[in-house]
Scaffold this active site. Sequence first.
Site, PDB file in Angstrom:
ATOM      1  N   HIS B 233      -0.891  82.149  -6.490  1.00 54.90           N
ATOM      2  CA  HIS B 233      -0.734  83.569  -6.803  1.00 54.90           C
ATOM      3  C   HIS B 233      -0.391  84.407  -5.573  1.00 54.90           C
ATOM      4  CE1 HIS B 233      -0.291  86.988  -9.192  1.00 54.90           C
ATOM      5  NE2 HIS B 233      -0.969  87.665  -8.296  1.00 54.90           N
ATOM      6  N   TYR B 237       2.792  87.560  -3.508  1.00 52.75           N
ATOM      7  CA  TYR B 237       2.735  88.731  -2.618  1.00 52.75           C
ATOM      8  C   TYR B 237       3.443  88.435  -1.301  1.00 52.75           C
ATOM      9  CZ  TYR B 237      -0.571  90.239  -6.088  1.00 52.75           C
ATOM     10  OH  TYR B 237      -1.132  90.570  -7.289  1.00 52.75           O
ATOM     11  N   HIS B 384       8.840  86.946 -16.952  1.00 55.24           N
ATOM     12  CA  HIS B 384       8.125  87.819 -16.006  1.00 55.24           C
ATOM     13  C   HIS B 384       8.565  87.558 -14.567  1.00 55.24           C
ATOM     14  CE1 HIS B 384       4.866  89.673 -13.762  1.00 55.24           C
ATOM     15  NE2 HIS B 384       4.597  88.515 -13.227  1.00 55.24           N
ATOM     16  N   PHE B 385       8.571  86.300 -14.150  1.00 55.91           N
ATOM     17  CA  PHE B 385       8.796  86.121 -12.707  1.00 55.91           C
ATOM     18  C   PHE B 385      10.273  86.204 -12.318  1.00 55.91           C
ATOM     19  CE2 PHE B 385       7.890  81.471 -13.718  1.00 55.91           C
ATOM     20  CZ  PHE B 385       9.148  80.976 -13.425  1.00 55.91           C
ATOM     21  N   HIS B 386      11.161  86.214 -13.308  1.00 53.45           N
ATOM     22  CA  HIS B 386      12.554  86.470 -12.923  1.00 53.45           C
ATOM     23  C   HIS B 386      12.824  87.953 -12.665  1.00 53.45           C
ATOM     24  CE1 HIS B 386      13.339  82.299 -13.980  1.00 53.45           C
ATOM     25  NE2 HIS B 386      14.506  82.424 -13.378  1.00 53.45           N
ATOM     26  N   ARG B 447       7.584  77.493 -22.266  1.00 46.54           N
ATOM     27  CA  ARG B 447       8.409  77.467 -21.069  1.00 46.54           C
ATOM     28  C   ARG B 447       8.630  76.010 -20.687  1.00 46.54           C
ATOM     29  NH1 ARG B 447       4.264  78.927 -16.080  1.00 46.54           N
ATOM     30  NH2 ARG B 447       6.108  78.575 -14.820  1.00 46.54           N
ATOM     31  N   ARG B 448       9.486  75.740 -19.711  1.00 48.77           N
ATOM     32  CA  ARG B 448       9.667  74.423 -19.107  1.00 48.77           C
ATOM     33  C   ARG B 448       9.875  73.332 -20.145  1.00 48.77           C
ATOM     34  NH1 ARG B 448       4.923  74.031 -14.681  1.00 48.77           N
ATOM     35  NH2 ARG B 448       6.236  74.995 -13.162  1.00 48.77           N
TER      36      ARG B 448
END
Lengths: 169, 579
Positions: B233, B237, B384-386, B447-448
Site C-alpha cells: 500500500h 504513496y 481504480h489504480f489506472h 480482475r486478472r
Amino acid sequence: MLDHRTIERYELGWLVVSVVLVVMLFAGVLGSMISETVPGFFGARSSYVDPAHLTGTPFATPGLHRNADGTLDAYIVARAFAFQPSTLRVPAGQRVTLHLLSVDVIHGLMLEQGNVNVELIPGQVANLPRTFTRPGTYTTECNEYCGSGHQTMAFHLVVEPPTQPEATK
Amino acid sequence: MTTTLPPRSVPDERVYALNPEKKVTLYFLVTGLVFLMVGVAIGPLQALNYAGIDVYRSLPFLKSYYQGLSLHGVLNALVFTTYFISGLLLYLPCRELGVRPNLKMSWAGYWIMTVGVLMAAVAVLGNNATLLYTFYPPLQGSPLFYIGAALLVVGSLVIGAQVVTIWTVWKRRHPREVTPLVTFMSVATWLMWFVASLGLVVEVVFLLIPWSLGLTRGVDPLLARTLFWYTGHPIVYFWLLPAYVSWYGLLPRSAGGVIASQTMARLAFVLFLLLSTPVGLHHQFADPGIGMGWKVLQMLLTFLVVIPSLLTAFSVGASLELGARARGGGGWSGWIRHLPWRDPVFVAQALAMITFIPGGAGGIVNASVALDAAVHNTAWIPGHFHITVGTATTLTFFGVTFWLLPHLTRKPLASRRMALWASWLWFWGMALFAVGMHWEGLIGIPRRTYLATATGLGDMLARAHIPMALTGISGLVLTVAAVLYFTVTFRTLFGPRVTAAQETPIPFSDSLEDAEHRALPAGAATVSPAGARIHGAQLVLDRLWVFTALALLLVVIMYGPTLIGMLLNPHPVPGLRLW
C-alpha cells in the site's frame, strides 16, 4: 489578490471539514459492520487445517453437511483449477456456515448472493455464516490468479426454494 | 538503453560538464520510459481481452494472457515508477540546495537497479515468473525474478540514502534554516519509502529468495502476503508523492502563480510520512487468519490519509487560482479559462489532478471494510489504480518530462501540439477505461482473468457488454496517446540542441509567504510576528527524523501483534508452478 493569511484561514476551515468527513466516514462504516451489511464480520473466526492432511477433517468429504441439531455446514475445497463441490445446493432462508479451504495456492471466491468475497489462503479456513434468500443459480469463478487455468475454475451456487426437499451432496 | 541517449560528441558546449548529475538523472528517466514503452505496448492486449478479443492466441512471443499481464504490471507499476522517481527526487533536491550528489553512488544505484530489472526480465520473458506483479507464494517463480526485484528496491534505497545524506549535511550547515520546500518534500518521500520498503525487503530476502533457490522447503503464504501489503500500500504513496512534489513545488510557477501555503504542504508530507505505512491491512480485509480488530484500526488510519490529500487539493487549487487571477482571470470560475491551457507541462498535470478526484474517492470505497466486499478482486480495482498511479502519477510524470527532458538535454520539446494531444488522449482514454472497469467490477467481473476464454462467469458477461466494450475502446485510445507521447519524447531526445542561454529552467515556484515578506517596505521589521510563527512551525515540521521514528513506532503498534502471531505459528507450504 488573496493574501496568505486569508488563504490560511480558509485552509484551516477546510482542514476541519476534512477531519469531520473522515470521522463521519469511519462512523458510517462501523455502523454498517455492526448492522451486518456484510454478515458475521465480528463473529466468524478463521481456523487452520493442514492442507496436506485433509483425512479426518470435514474437508475430506466436501459438500453440505446437516448436523444432528439441524444446522447446516458447507465444506468447499479449492484446488487448481476446480472447486469441490463445483455445485453447492443450499436451501433458501436457512442459515448455512460456509467453510472454505484452499489446498495448494491462493484462490478466491465471490458470491453476489450473501455478500461473500474471500481470499482462500492455503490452510487458512474461512468460516462464513450466511443466509441465502433469493432462489436461483449463481455462477461465479475463482477471483484470485492461481495459474494458467484460473479462468476455468468455476463455482455454482444453487439456492433452492424452501418448499423443495433439501438435497445433500 | 544506451541507444536512446544523446550522442556523446556535443558540438560546441558540454551540456553535462557543469551539472554531471544531469546525466545520471537522464539515464534514470529514459531507461524508465523505455521500460514503460514495453509495458504500455502490452496494455491494449489486456484491454481487448476485456472486450472478448483474444490477441494472445496469435502472439508468438507471449505464452499466455497472464505472462502479458505480469510484464504489463511489473514494468509499468514497479519498474517505470521506481526509475522515474529515483531520477526526479535525486535531481530536484540537489539543484534546489545547489549541491552535487555523490556521482559514484548515484551511478551505482542506477546500475544495481538495471541489473536487477534485466534479471527479472529474463525470468518473466522466459515465462518463468508468470506471477503477476504481486507474486503471491506459493506460486513459485525463478529465483532470478525475486533477486531482480530485490535489486530494484535496493537501487532505489541507494538513491534515497544519497538524498537523505545530502539533506542531513545541509541541515548541519544551516541549523536555524528551514529546508527549502522541494527538498523537504523529497526527503520526506524517501524517508517514508525507507519505512515502507521494509516489508517487501524482508519478504523477498528472507522468505522468497531462499525458498526459490531450494534452501527452504516452504513459505507461509499469509505471512508473505502480509509483508507484501505492508509495502504494497505505501508504495502507492511512493508513486503519488513525487507527483505531489511537482504539484506543490513546480506547477504553480508553470501556471504563473505561487505556492499558496508552504506550511500546509509540509504538514501534508509529514502526515504522509506518519500514516502511509500502517494501513496495508486494508488490502487483506478478505483474508482469513487476520484479526478483524487490526483490520478496522488500519481502516481508520487509511481514512486519515485522506486528510493530507484533501489539504493538497485545496492548496494546489488555491495556487492555480492565484496564478490564473494574476493572468487576468476573475469571477467564481471564470479564472479557470485563464490557466495556461496551451502549455503541455501544465495541461498534463492539471488533467492528472482532475483524474485523482474520482481516483481518491474510489480509494475510500476500497478502504471501507464493508464496501470492499463488493469490489475486492473485481475489475473495479484495476479501474481504480489506472486513474491513480496510471494517470494521477503517470500523466504528471509525462507533464514533468515535457520540461525536464528539454532542461536536462538542452533540447527543446519537439512538438507542443503533439504533447497536448498525448495528454488529452491519455486523460480521455483512462476516463473511458475507468468507467468501464468500475462498472464491470460492480457487476462482479473478476480482475486478472483471461476473460476471452473464461467459462465460469455465467450471465455476468452478458450483463457487462457495454462496459467491456468501453474497456476495449479505451485500450485503443490509450495506444494512440502512448504513440504520440513516446514520439514527442524521443523526437526531443534526438533533436537539435540550443545554447545554454535558452535552456529550459527548473520551475521552482515562489511562495505567497516569501513574496509578501519581500514586498514589505525596507524599513519594516524584518520578521513580523506572523512570519516568526510560520517559521517556528516550519522548523518543527523540519524534524523529519523524529517523524520517521514516530512512523516506525506506529508501524510496530499496528503490525507488531499480527506479525508476531504469524511468526510464532508459521504454516509453510511448498511452492508450485501452475502456469
